[in-house]
Each structure stands twice: as structure tokens, then as C-alpha cells.
Design an enzyme around this catalytic site. Structure first.
Site, PDB file in Angstrom:
ATOM      1  N   PRO A 135       0.760  -1.256   0.000  1.00 17.03           N
ATOM      2  CA  PRO A 135       0.000   0.000   0.000  1.00 17.03           C
ATOM      3  C   PRO A 135       0.791   1.307   0.000  1.00 17.03           C
ATOM      4  O   PRO A 135       0.712   2.102   0.933  1.00 17.03           O
ATOM      5  CB  PRO A 135      -0.842  -0.131   1.271  1.00 17.03           C
ATOM      6  CG  PRO A 135       0.015  -0.936   2.189  1.00 17.03           C
ATOM      7  CD  PRO A 135       0.718  -1.933   1.293  1.00 17.03           C
ATOM      8  N   CYS A 136       1.475   1.568  -1.088  1.00 17.90           N
ATOM      9  CA  CYS A 136       2.198   2.833  -1.206  1.00 17.90           C
ATOM     10  C   CYS A 136       1.236   4.021  -1.299  1.00 17.90           C
ATOM     11  O   CYS A 136       1.632   5.156  -1.042  1.00 17.90           O
ATOM     12  CB  CYS A 136       3.177   2.794  -2.370  1.00 17.90           C
ATOM     13  SG  CYS A 136       2.436   2.381  -3.945  1.00 17.90           S
TER      14      CYS A 136
END
Length: 167
Positions: A135-136
Site C-alpha cells: 500500500p504505497c
């Protein structure tokens, strides 16, 4: 001495609310990339890849559940290649919970990097080959701004809204 040929890369497409994703996996079925349309630095279909949705069944189910709001944590085998520094940054991304956001500076602190390494952290986050799964999109600017996302800021906002991190 002979070298063994690289195992075939598998790929498939998956239609989602944020566009048609390209997923790739290695011969063991571990996901190696998830690319969204128009992604900066994203993978493109290669003619020597084997198109086969079979190895991606679990990923397809979990991604559908995520977009339906029913899944908060992916449990899939991931195998991204990168430097030791990038791996540390990506591991730190994996620890950011659903619905939360962190800053680039917080990621730097989590991996024990000095404050001056924030740009390098940003570069590692930008090189993440597994968008959504790793989850950047949960990393924001120090002032709360929506900064940099290889999949486009509109997708970042949509993902954070889906997770309840944005109103």
C-alpha cells in the site's frame, strides 16, 4: 557451465474500479507485479509471458473483496525484486494498516534511515511494483498533501477514500 533459462512469467488482466490491472507472477505463483493503466514505470505485457488466469485466482478474489470493502489485508505471496534498501521500505509499507496514512519521513524512521533519506524513501516507494497490494497509496506528504503516486493521484485519492482515510 550452462545456465538454466528463466522460468516463465505468468500474467493476467483483472478489471477493477480503478482500471484494468496487469498482474504478473513467477513460476511458483508469487505475485511479482501489479500495474494499473498509465502507471509511471509500470510493466507492460511481454510476448514471452504466459497468459493464464489460473495462478491469479486468489489474487482476483482478494482484490474484488478489497474493492467491495470486505477485505482489509491482502494475504498473497509477493516476490518483488529490489535493492536491500527498497526491500526495507516495501516491508515498512506492508505494516501500514488499512485506513491509515503515514508520511515519507515516518517510513524513513521506521526503517532506521536518517531524515535526509526521505527522498531515497520516496524513490523506493515510487519503484514499488505491487501497487494496491503493497500500500504505497497510504503514504502522504508531511503536510497531509496527496503527493506522488505512480498510479496517478486520482487513483490514490480513490483508494484512500475507499479505505476511509479520506472523507
Amino acid at each position: 557451465m550452462t545456465t538454466q533459462p528463466m522460468p516463465p512469467a505468468y500474467c493476467t488482466h483483472l478489471d477493477t474500479p480503478v482500471g484494468r490491472l496487469l498482474l504478473t507472477a513467477d513460476a511458483d505463483g508469487a505475485l511479482t507485479s501489479l500495474t494499473v493503466p498509465g502507471q509511471k514505470g509500470g510493466r507492460t505485457l511481454q510476448e514471452d509471458w504466459r497468459y493464464d488466469p489460473g495462478p491469479f485466482r486468489a489474487a482476483a478474489e482478494q482484490i474484488a473483496a478489497y474493492f467491495a470493502g470486505d477485505l482489509k489485508e491482502f494475504r498473497l505471496p509477493l516476490r518483488a525484486t529490489g535493492t536491500a534498501f527498497r526491500q526495507r521500505v516495501w516491508d515498512a509499507l506492508d505494516e501500514v494498516p488499512y485506513g491509515a496514512t503515514v508520511t515519507y519521513g515516518e517510513i524513513a524512521a521506521r526503517i532506521g534511515a536518517p531524515r535526509a533519506a526521505v527522498r531515497a524513501v520516496g524513490g523506493a516507494i515510487g519503484a514499488n511494483p505491487l501497487l494496491i497490494l503493497r500500500p504505497c497509496h497510504r503514504v502522504i506528504g508531511a503536510n497531509g498533501s496527496m503527493t506522488g503516486y505512480a498510479g496517478g493521484l486520482d487513483r490514490k485519492v480513490r483508494l484512500l477514500t475507499l479505505e476511509g482515510a479520506l472523507a
